[in-house]
Design a protein around this motif. Structure first.
Motif, PDB file in Angstrom:
ATOM      1  N   GLN A 110       0.776  -1.131  -0.454  1.00  0.00           N
ATOM      2  CA  GLN A 110       0.105  -0.105  -0.234  1.00  0.00           C
ATOM      3  C   GLN A 110       1.176   0.855  -0.051  1.00  0.00           C
ATOM      4  OE1 GLN A 110      -3.333   0.572   0.509  1.00  0.00           O
ATOM      5  NE2 GLN A 110      -2.486   2.242  -0.410  1.00  0.00           N
ATOM      6  N   ASP A 126       0.924   4.690   0.681  1.00  0.00           N
ATOM      7  CA  ASP A 126       0.885   6.042   1.969  1.00  0.00           C
ATOM      8  C   ASP A 126      -0.095   7.177   1.279  1.00  0.00           C
ATOM      9  OD1 ASP A 126      -0.032   5.953   4.287  1.00  0.00           O
ATOM     10  OD2 ASP A 126       2.362   6.530   5.867  1.00  0.00           O
ATOM     11  N   ALA A 155      -3.375   9.694   0.314  1.00  0.00           N
ATOM     12  CA  ALA A 155      -4.761   9.706   0.404  1.00  0.00           C
ATOM     13  C   ALA A 155      -5.241   8.614  -1.184  1.00  0.00           C
ATOM     14  CB  ALA A 155      -5.423  10.858   0.242  1.00  0.00           C
ATOM     15  N   ARG A 172      -4.964   4.881  -1.616  1.00  0.00           N
ATOM     16  CA  ARG A 172      -6.130   4.571  -0.123  1.00  0.00           C
ATOM     17  C   ARG A 172      -7.811   4.858  -0.681  1.00  0.00           C
ATOM     18  NH1 ARG A 172      -3.055   7.011   3.724  1.00  0.00           N
ATOM     19  NH2 ARG A 172      -3.905   8.783   3.934  1.00  0.00           N
ATOM     20  N   ASP A 173      -8.275   5.915  -1.635  1.00  0.00           N
ATOM     21  CA  ASP A 173      -9.105   6.315  -2.463  1.00  0.00           C
ATOM     22  C   ASP A 173      -9.206   4.719  -3.622  1.00  0.00           C
ATOM     23  OD1 ASP A 173      -9.817   7.926  -0.841  1.00  0.00           O
ATOM     24  OD2 ASP A 173      -9.104   9.700  -1.607  1.00  0.00           O
ATOM     25  N   ALA A 189      -7.631   1.415  -3.441  1.00  0.00           N
ATOM     26  CA  ALA A 189      -8.331   0.865  -2.672  1.00  0.00           C
ATOM     27  C   ALA A 189      -9.885  -0.013  -2.178  1.00  0.00           C
ATOM     28  CB  ALA A 189      -6.895   0.650  -1.720  1.00  0.00           C
ATOM     29  N   ALA A 190     -10.386   1.776  -1.354  1.00  0.00           N
ATOM     30  CA  ALA A 190     -11.058   1.486  -1.346  1.00  0.00           C
ATOM     31  C   ALA A 190     -12.619   0.477  -2.387  1.00  0.00           C
ATOM     32  CB  ALA A 190     -11.705   2.548  -1.096  1.00  0.00           C
ATOM     33  N   GLN A 212      -5.936  -7.075   2.259  1.00  0.00           N
ATOM     34  CA  GLN A 212      -5.483  -6.184   2.843  1.00  0.00           C
ATOM     35  C   GLN A 212      -4.039  -5.395   2.904  1.00  0.00           C
ATOM     36  OE1 GLN A 212      -7.229  -4.432   5.217  1.00  0.00           O
ATOM     37  NE2 GLN A 212      -8.950  -5.433   4.006  1.00  0.00           N
ATOM     38  N   THR A 253       2.885  -0.973   4.167  1.00  0.00           N
ATOM     39  CA  THR A 253       2.209  -0.172   3.971  1.00  0.00           C
ATOM     40  C   THR A 253       3.643   1.622   3.057  1.00  0.00           C
ATOM     41  OG1 THR A 253       0.260   0.121   4.979  1.00  0.00           O
ATOM     42  CG2 THR A 253       1.388   2.534   4.478  1.00  0.00           C
TER      43      THR A 253
END
Length: 294
Positions: free
Chosen positions: A184, A186, A188, A191-192, A194-195, A205, A209
């Protein structure tokens, strides 16, 4: 007129602010709604508020007014323009997109000097640099929030980054990478994405990171995992790395952004103009390599 009505909540308030008659406001809004083919305001006894479609028109109208405020500065003598500006961006933008712009400015606007800070990893940090005065102009990633003058810029797609040794026949599915750890980035934006992928059925998961895309690509080249990264961030491809389209379409859209007062300054307006020139974007390494999204 639409912005004035929205800001003051009524035709009367808008008329007072614009120093015209209320009937002129009513007529102007009627012309706008007739041209668009839908209502932009919902009227009631207590005032007016934008409809759902009107909210979208209102956002565009505010942007139009911000851009219009920069037009007078474009009439300044190009030869007289001078200044030192601070430009904030991601490393991938400064490396693959900006060189033709900087070269053209150096030749055609030698009085304008550009200092570039491309150390940013977080999209929100770029906006904060503008608001705090740490940068005059930013190549920012959407969303950027309100209160900025913005102009559309380039975009790139997020891609699946995996070891070159991994067989990934099309069409790509999540099951094809299940055996590898997910790495991942690190920030935003990552992360968006990934969501969004989880909403489309991906269940992994993060195994690790990391703070930089280059570190992630290096680990992937060693067969230590896979990730979702912006296309510009992994160009040129490191040894042992491949990219494939994500099963879910995901894009990183950039804008040229500045505070309204800064954007009106002649040197800053000229920089924003050069950044937006199509001839300079198509002359970039990113465009020639097919890295920019259509």
């Amino acid at each position: 007129m639409l912005v004035a009505v929205a800001d003051h909540g009524s035709f009367g308030g808008a008329a007072a602010a614009l120093d015209c008659t209320q009937s002129r406001i009513s007529h102007g809004i009627g012309e706008l709604e007739a041209a668009l083919g839908f209502r932009v305001l919902q009227r009631s006894r207590t005032g007016c508020k934008p409809t759902e479609a009107g909210q979208r028109v209102l956002a565009a109208a505010r942007q139009i007014l911000q851009l219009a405020a920069t037009l007078p500065s474009l009439g300044a003598s190009d030869a007289a323009l001078a200044g030192r500006l601070r430009l904030a961006c991601f490393r991938s933008i400064s490396t693959h997109v900006l060189p033709p712009v900087l070269a053209a400015l150096a030749q055609e606007q030698p009085g304008i000097r550009i200092d570039i800070d491309d150390s940013f990893e977080e999209r929100d940090a770029l906006v904060q640099a503008l608001r705090s005065g740490g940068a005059d102009v930013a190549i920012a990633q959407l969303p950027v929030g309100a209160g900025l003058v913005t102009r559309p810029y380039v975009a790139d797609d997020y891609v699946l980054v995996a070891p070159a040794s991994l067989a990934l026949p099309a069409p790509i599915s999540w099951q094809q990478v299940d055996a590898l750890p997910y790495l991942q980035l690190d920030c935003a934006g990552a992360r968006d994405i990934a969501a969004r992928c989880r909403a489309a059925g991906w269940t992994a998961q993060p195994d690790r990171t990391l703070a930089t895309d280059s570190a992630i690509a290096a680990l992937i080249g060693r067969g230590l995992g896979y990730s979702f990264l912006p296309r510009l961030a992994v160009h040129p491809l490191p040894d042992g790395v491949q990219i494939q389209p994500l099963p879910v379409a995901a894009r990183r859209q950039f804008v040229i952004a500045a505070l309204p007062g800064v954007a009106r300054q002649p040197a800053c307006a000229m920089l924003m103009r050069y950044l937006g020139l199509a001839r300079l974007q198509t002359d970039s390494a990113a465009y020639r390599a097919g890295l920019l999204a259509e």
